[in-house]
Design a protein around this motif. Structure first.
Motif, short mmCIF file in Angstrom:
data_model
loop_
_atom_site.label_atom_id
_atom_site.label_comp_id
_atom_site.label_asym_id
_atom_site.label_seq_id
_atom_site.Cartn_x
_atom_site.Cartn_y
_atom_site.Cartn_z
N ASP A 136 0.87 -1.26 0.03
CA ASP A 136 0.07 -0.15 -0.11
C ASP A 136 0.72 1.17 0.13
O ASP A 136 1.06 1.90 -0.99
N LYS A 142 1.28 8.82 -2.17
CA LYS A 142 0.77 9.69 -0.99
C LYS A 142 2.04 9.74 0.01
O LYS A 142 2.52 8.88 0.37
N LYS A 219 -3.65 -1.54 -6.90
CA LYS A 219 -3.46 -0.17 -6.59
C LYS A 219 -2.96 0.58 -7.85
O LYS A 219 -3.63 1.77 -7.93
N ARG A 233 -10.07 6.44 -6.59
CA ARG A 233 -8.75 6.07 -5.38
C ARG A 233 -9.56 5.99 -4.03
O ARG A 233 -9.04 5.30 -2.96
N LEU A 236 -9.79 2.84 -1.93
CA LEU A 236 -8.73 2.38 -1.06
C LEU A 236 -9.00 2.57 0.24
O LEU A 236 -8.38 1.98 1.36
N ASN A 237 -9.72 3.57 0.63
CA ASN A 237 -10.09 3.82 2.03
C ASN A 237 -11.13 2.70 2.71
O ASN A 237 -11.73 3.11 3.92
#
Ligand code: GLY
Length: 350
Positions: A136, A142, A219, A233, A236-237
């Motif tokens: 990740d 990020k 990803k 995106r 992914l949370n």
């Protein structure tokens, strides 16, 4: 060995395989050419892997400096960031030089942020040594540090030039740290890969190179569509809004992966209560998290979680976007008024 290409605003390879750190110098040379390197690592990883990494870099002709932080989330703060920036400046790193982040998510996020803002941006390479970082945080650009008010509240998008994942480094991880990464692995499967979910039931460790490559491919696909996190995106949370609330309620004593596992179970149970997914799927999710050594029960009340979750940065005015499973392998964003969040969380608690 497996390679996944990420074609974001910058294209780079994610290379996954056994004993890759021994060849770090060759890969760095291919990715960024000749320059000076600043290795950023933590004290635990330093003792285990710096020597191997430095030896390889030296034999490829690199001059290196090293900046070591204390292991743990508490180091991911503005004090470490400023100290690292001052270190880079004191050692006269220039815009053509490069940072190598050797470690887990804390090291990668901090080093990536420093690379993103030092001299308005220099290159950096991620060499993740935890499963969580491999699947990740090292991929997708990020970067962040935590503020007093919450996790990851200051950062920049800054893509690495290379991600080199030596699977051998995962052998020295404590079981609970490995389990932490499993939460993110299982997350990808729940988001959009039911066949992967089925395969994970056979074990994660035994097929680690393939598992990491599959997660990174998922990803990469998402990051290529929505690098700056304004749309897909956010998938992914999954489990993260409630997960962050759990971490906050626990004073960061519940690990990120554990919190994501519990958060995902809460969201899925709420989805069952709303009639969007079945109880059988919830049981399958709970059982896979448990088999990976992760907790699934929440020690906090809906009111406590609501208080912590409303400080979350993903809140947009009076609404909040959660990621909701409509079955394993089929997650979608679900926007709801903040005023309904407490009741929603209550549905997800037993
Ligand atoms: N860890 C979530 C993301 O990279 O968007």
């Amino acid at each position: 060995m497996k390679t996944v290409k990420v074609n974001a605003s910058k294209s780079y390879d994610v290379i996954i395989g056994d004993r890759l750190l021994e060849r770090l110098g060759e890969y760095v040379n291919e990715a960024v050419g000749k320059c000076r390197l600043c290795i950023v690592t933590d004290d635990k990883v330093d003792a285990l892997y710096s020597e191997c990494a430095e030896r390889s870099l030296r034999s490829s002709g690199y001059e290196t400096e090293k900046f070591v932080i204390k292991n743990g989330e508490a180091s991911k703060n503005t004090t470490s960031l400023i100290a690292l920036l001052e270190f880079l400046a004191e050692n006269r790193f220039t815009r053509s030089d490069c940072i190598v982040a050797l470690g887990g998510g804390v090291v990668g996020d901090l080093a990536g942020f420093a690379a993103g803002v030092y001299l308005r941006g220099i290159r950096f390479i991620q060499a993740p040594t935890t499963l969580l970082a491999a699947v990740d945080s090292s991929v997708g650009g990020k970067t962040a540090v935590d503020l007093e008010a919450g996790k990851n509240l200051a950062g920049v998008f800054h893509q690495p030039s290379l991600v080199l994942c030596d699977t051998r480094t995962l052998d020295t991880l404590e079981e609970r740290i490995f389990s932490d990464g499993c939460a993110e692995v299982i997350k990808y499967a729940i988001i959009n890969d039911k066949p992967m979910f089925e395969r994970l039931k056979g074990g994660i460790k035994s097929d680690i190179e393939r598992v990491i490559a599959e997660c990174v491919a998922h990803k990469a696909e998402i990051v290529e569509k929505d690098e700056f996190d304004r749309g897909c995106r956010q998938l992914l949370n999954l489990g993260h809004t409630v997960g962050h609330a759990i971490e906050l309620c626990s004073g960061l004593t519940v690990s990120h992966g554990s919190a994501v596992a519990i958060g995902t179970v809460i969201i899925t149970r709420a989805s069952v209560a709303l009639g969007y997914t079945s109880d059988d799927e919830l049981c399958e999710i709970i059982s896979l998290f448990k088999s990976a050594g992760l907790p699934t029960d929440c020690p906090y009340s809906a009111e406590e979680l609501f208080g912590a979750a409303t400080a979350d940065k993903k809140r947009e005015g009076d609404s909040i976007t959660l990621i909701l499973p409509y079955g394993i392998g089929n997650c979608k964003p679900y926007k709801l008024p903040v005023s309904e969040l407490c009741e929603f969380i209550r549905k997800g608690l037993r």
